[in-house]
Design a protein around this motif. Sequence first.
Motif, PDB file in Angstrom:
ATOM      1  N   LYS A 165      30.593 -22.448 -41.190  1.00  0.00           N
ATOM      2  CA  LYS A 165      30.733 -23.354 -42.331  1.00  0.00           C
ATOM      3  C   LYS A 165      31.511 -24.619 -41.960  1.00  0.00           C
ATOM      4  CE  LYS A 165      30.372 -20.010 -46.114  1.00  0.00           C
ATOM      5  NZ  LYS A 165      29.107 -20.578 -46.633  1.00  0.00           N
ATOM      6  N   LEU A 166      32.421 -24.504 -40.990  1.00  0.00           N
ATOM      7  CA  LEU A 166      33.208 -25.661 -40.575  1.00  0.00           C
ATOM      8  C   LEU A 166      32.624 -26.330 -39.332  1.00  0.00           C
ATOM      9  CD1 LEU A 166      36.840 -24.338 -41.190  1.00  0.00           C
ATOM     10  CD2 LEU A 166      35.319 -25.575 -42.752  1.00  0.00           C
ATOM     11  N   ALA A 167      31.439 -25.885 -38.917  1.00  0.00           N
ATOM     12  CA  ALA A 167      30.716 -26.475 -37.782  1.00  0.00           C
ATOM     13  C   ALA A 167      31.562 -26.478 -36.517  1.00  0.00           C
ATOM     14  CB  ALA A 167      30.246 -27.890 -38.123  1.00  0.00           C
ATOM     15  N   ILE A 168      32.205 -25.337 -36.237  1.00  0.00           N
ATOM     16  CA  ILE A 168      33.033 -25.193 -35.045  1.00  0.00           C
ATOM     17  C   ILE A 168      32.294 -24.282 -34.078  1.00  0.00           C
ATOM     18  CG2 ILE A 168      35.251 -24.392 -34.140  1.00  0.00           C
ATOM     19  CD1 ILE A 168      36.377 -24.904 -36.994  1.00  0.00           C
ATOM     20  N   GLU A 169      31.864 -24.844 -32.955  1.00  0.00           N
ATOM     21  CA  GLU A 169      31.091 -24.089 -31.977  1.00  0.00           C
ATOM     22  C   GLU A 169      31.943 -23.777 -30.755  1.00  0.00           C
ATOM     23  OE1 GLU A 169      27.524 -26.164 -31.032  1.00  0.00           O
ATOM     24  OE2 GLU A 169      26.761 -26.152 -33.104  1.00  0.00           O
ATOM     25  N   ALA A 170      31.753 -22.583 -30.200  1.00  0.00           N
ATOM     26  CA  ALA A 170      32.461 -22.183 -28.979  1.00  0.00           C
ATOM     27  C   ALA A 170      32.180 -23.202 -27.870  1.00  0.00           C
ATOM     28  CB  ALA A 170      32.008 -20.794 -28.560  1.00  0.00           C
ATOM     29  N   HIS A 219      40.236 -27.216 -28.573  1.00  0.00           N
ATOM     30  CA  HIS A 219      39.024 -27.376 -27.765  1.00  0.00           C
ATOM     31  C   HIS A 219      38.678 -26.096 -27.013  1.00  0.00           C
ATOM     32  CE1 HIS A 219      39.132 -31.619 -28.754  1.00  0.00           C
ATOM     33  NE2 HIS A 219      40.396 -31.643 -28.388  1.00  0.00           N
ATOM     34  N   ASP A 220      39.652 -25.223 -26.868  1.00  0.00           N
ATOM     35  CA  ASP A 220      39.464 -23.925 -26.233  1.00  0.00           C
ATOM     36  C   ASP A 220      40.408 -22.955 -26.937  1.00  0.00           C
ATOM     37  OD1 ASP A 220      38.828 -21.837 -24.448  1.00  0.00           O
ATOM     38  OD2 ASP A 220      38.613 -23.243 -22.778  1.00  0.00           O
ATOM     39  N   ASN A 221      40.561 -21.758 -26.409  1.00  0.00           N
ATOM     40  CA  ASN A 221      41.418 -20.777 -27.067  1.00  0.00           C
ATOM     41  C   ASN A 221      42.411 -20.160 -26.082  1.00  0.00           C
ATOM     42  OD1 ASN A 221      42.360 -19.233 -29.269  1.00  0.00           O
ATOM     43  ND2 ASN A 221      41.077 -17.500 -28.676  1.00  0.00           N
ATOM     44  N   ASN A 222      42.894 -20.970 -25.122  1.00  0.00           N
ATOM     45  CA  ASN A 222      43.867 -20.434 -24.181  1.00  0.00           C
ATOM     46  C   ASN A 222      45.270 -20.508 -24.782  1.00  0.00           C
ATOM     47  OD1 ASN A 222      44.999 -23.105 -23.576  1.00  0.00           O
ATOM     48  ND2 ASN A 222      43.095 -23.471 -22.434  1.00  0.00           N
ATOM     49  N   ARG A 223      46.226 -19.898 -24.109  1.00  0.00           N
ATOM     50  CA  ARG A 223      47.581 -19.814 -24.649  1.00  0.00           C
ATOM     51  C   ARG A 223      48.207 -21.193 -24.857  1.00  0.00           C
ATOM     52  NH1 ARG A 223      47.789 -15.060 -27.062  1.00  0.00           N
ATOM     53  NH2 ARG A 223      47.637 -13.288 -25.658  1.00  0.00           N
ATOM     54  N   THR A 224      47.983 -22.101 -23.936  1.00  0.00           N
ATOM     55  CA  THR A 224      48.545 -23.441 -24.081  1.00  0.00           C
ATOM     56  C   THR A 224      48.029 -24.110 -25.345  1.00  0.00           C
ATOM     57  OG1 THR A 224      48.924 -23.788 -21.714  1.00  0.00           O
ATOM     58  CG2 THR A 224      48.587 -25.756 -23.058  1.00  0.00           C
ATOM     59  N   GLU A 225      46.732 -23.997 -25.596  1.00  0.00           N
ATOM     60  CA  GLU A 225      46.169 -24.635 -26.784  1.00  0.00           C
ATOM     61  C   GLU A 225      46.643 -23.944 -28.051  1.00  0.00           C
ATOM     62  OE1 GLU A 225      42.267 -26.028 -26.838  1.00  0.00           O
ATOM     63  OE2 GLU A 225      42.266 -26.712 -24.755  1.00  0.00           O
ATOM     64  N   GLN A 226      46.915 -22.648 -27.997  1.00  0.00           N
ATOM     65  CA  GLN A 226      47.480 -21.963 -29.160  1.00  0.00           C
ATOM     66  C   GLN A 226      48.877 -22.502 -29.482  1.00  0.00           C
ATOM     67  OE1 GLN A 226      47.221 -17.826 -28.065  1.00  0.00           O
ATOM     68  NE2 GLN A 226      44.979 -17.804 -28.166  1.00  0.00           N
ATOM     69  N   LEU A 227      49.686 -22.742 -28.460  1.00  0.00           N
ATOM     70  CA  LEU A 227      51.008 -23.347 -28.687  1.00  0.00           C
ATOM     71  C   LEU A 227      50.860 -24.758 -29.262  1.00  0.00           C
ATOM     72  CD1 LEU A 227      53.059 -22.326 -25.507  1.00  0.00           C
ATOM     73  CD2 LEU A 227      53.302 -21.420 -27.824  1.00  0.00           C
ATOM     74  N   GLU A 228      49.935 -25.524 -28.707  1.00  0.00           N
ATOM     75  CA  GLU A 228      49.708 -26.883 -29.211  1.00  0.00           C
ATOM     76  C   GLU A 228      49.247 -26.853 -30.667  1.00  0.00           C
ATOM     77  OE1 GLU A 228      49.437 -30.320 -27.145  1.00  0.00           O
ATOM     78  OE2 GLU A 228      51.240 -29.105 -26.858  1.00  0.00           O
ATOM     79  N   ALA A 229      48.410 -25.886 -31.005  1.00  0.00           N
ATOM     80  CA  ALA A 229      47.964 -25.745 -32.398  1.00  0.00           C
ATOM     81  C   ALA A 229      49.149 -25.477 -33.314  1.00  0.00           C
ATOM     82  CB  ALA A 229      46.935 -24.623 -32.512  1.00  0.00           C
ATOM     83  N   GLY A 230      50.080 -24.620 -32.871  1.00  0.00           N
ATOM     84  CA  GLY A 230      51.265 -24.351 -33.672  1.00  0.00           C
ATOM     85  C   GLY A 230      52.124 -25.580 -33.857  1.00  0.00           C
ATOM     86  N   ARG A 231      52.283 -26.353 -32.810  1.00  0.00           N
ATOM     87  CA  ARG A 231      53.098 -27.576 -32.902  1.00  0.00           C
ATOM     88  C   ARG A 231      52.487 -28.550 -33.913  1.00  0.00           C
ATOM     89  NH1 ARG A 231      55.614 -29.403 -27.156  1.00  0.00           N
ATOM     90  NH2 ARG A 231      56.802 -30.631 -28.671  1.00  0.00           N
ATOM     91  N   GLU A 232      51.161 -28.646 -33.880  1.00  0.00           N
ATOM     92  CA  GLU A 232      50.524 -29.560 -34.832  1.00  0.00           C
ATOM     93  C   GLU A 232      50.495 -28.984 -36.232  1.00  0.00           C
ATOM     94  OE1 GLU A 232      49.823 -32.941 -35.958  1.00  0.00           O
ATOM     95  OE2 GLU A 232      49.838 -32.705 -33.777  1.00  0.00           O
ATOM     96  N   TRP A 233      50.375 -27.658 -36.351  1.00  0.00           N
ATOM     97  CA  TRP A 233      50.361 -27.045 -37.678  1.00  0.00           C
ATOM     98  C   TRP A 233      51.656 -27.335 -38.425  1.00  0.00           C
ATOM     99  CZ3 TRP A 233      48.033 -25.497 -41.741  1.00  0.00           C
ATOM    100  CH2 TRP A 233      48.750 -24.806 -42.707  1.00  0.00           C
ATOM    101  N   VAL A 234      52.800 -27.151 -37.763  1.00  0.00           N
ATOM    102  CA  VAL A 234      54.065 -27.351 -38.478  1.00  0.00           C
ATOM    103  C   VAL A 234      54.237 -28.818 -38.861  1.00  0.00           C
ATOM    104  CG1 VAL A 234      55.606 -27.710 -36.475  1.00  0.00           C
ATOM    105  CG2 VAL A 234      56.490 -26.641 -38.559  1.00  0.00           C
ATOM    106  N   ARG A 235      53.702 -29.712 -38.084  1.00  0.00           N
ATOM    107  CA  ARG A 235      53.750 -31.133 -38.452  1.00  0.00           C
ATOM    108  C   ARG A 235      52.874 -31.388 -39.681  1.00  0.00           C
ATOM    109  NH1 ARG A 235      56.356 -34.252 -34.820  1.00  0.00           N
ATOM    110  NH2 ARG A 235      55.454 -36.137 -35.738  1.00  0.00           N
TER     111      ARG A 235
END
Length: 383
Positions: A346-351, A295-311
């Motif tokens: 193309k993926l309809a992802i808006e800032a 939902h944003d691009n802060n460090r916490t969300e980057q870590l959360e993205a990694g946790r979900e990516w490996v899953r």
Amino acid sequence: MNRRQLMTVGAASMVVAGAGLGVFGATRTPTKALAPWGADAHDFEDARLRALSYAVLSPNPHNRQPWVATLQGVDEIVLTCDLNRRLPETDPYDRQITIGLGCFLELLSIAAAEEGLRADIAYFPDGNPSPRLDERPVAHIRLVADTTQARDPLFAAIKYRRSNKEPYDTNRPLTKATFDLLLADVRPSVVVAGTMDEEHVADLRDLSWRAHKVETFTPRTMQESIDLMRIGKAEIEQNPDGIDLGGFPVGLFAKLGLVNRTQMADPQSTAFKQGLDMYHGLMHSAMGHVWVVTHDNNRTEQLEAGREWVRLNMRANTAGVAIHPLSQALQEYVEMAPLYAEIHDKLAIEAPKRLQMFARIGYGPSVSPSPRWPVESRLQSTP
């Protein structure tokens, strides 16, 4: 290759054939570098080390393995980033490195839960570093005995998780049921989505290929990858990180001095052109694409993205689906800016939302795990 090189390869191949190709090929396996994947790689008295021995198997950009763990007290771990293992050209803000550290935290948590331990994780306890990571902790972890802690069914997939960088079977589509499994059970802090629509997939194949060419034809970004290539068994065993190029016939060519980084960096060389041809085939064999958005691009969300990516990675492998992250169009350097904007469009992802991971999926051949540094080498003494 020139005529002299071809003659050398031909002569060497006859010698190897006489000794037995199978025997030679078997000797090219970097056994030492693959030891952390073995069944006996987790035999530690300290539960923290057992959890960490699974965490070091996490996916991470260019296999840099940037994690450093410091044990404190009897149940604490402080995770920091080895700042010398970042990727300043392709990952100038350490976003991808942070995602890899998130993968590490997720596997640590899953491994701890297998022993009835809850991993209480505080992200960036001394503050969020910006614009790049610094010496401050990425996370503070405490392992707490918890009789209510449920085992994670993905634990069994840790040792079989792969990023499959081979061509996929374009005659074997995924079923909707299998595809839906990949997108299920996602933490609310991120969005996992994807497509199997033929027209959309074809469009994303083309975009992926164009992004790969930008990275390849930008000398400094290409050189970053070349500098991290480990060519042949000896280099892989000496430095079990980076981009491993091993097995047969690469092992043979490496021993003969016919595979070198100068050729790989030269757009006019056969090696460079063959590399392009190989990646064209990879990108255009995608049978679907999946992605992770925050939902944003802060460090916490980057870590959360990694946790979900490996899953997501492990859910795919459990379902028998190959998955290969394609990071090129997500990178934040000037030459990639037009394609960065295009893929978000193309993926309809808006800032302020941000595309954190993007991958191709399909059915591919079995592949070996990537080399790893043993967990003991990633420990730092308590100050």
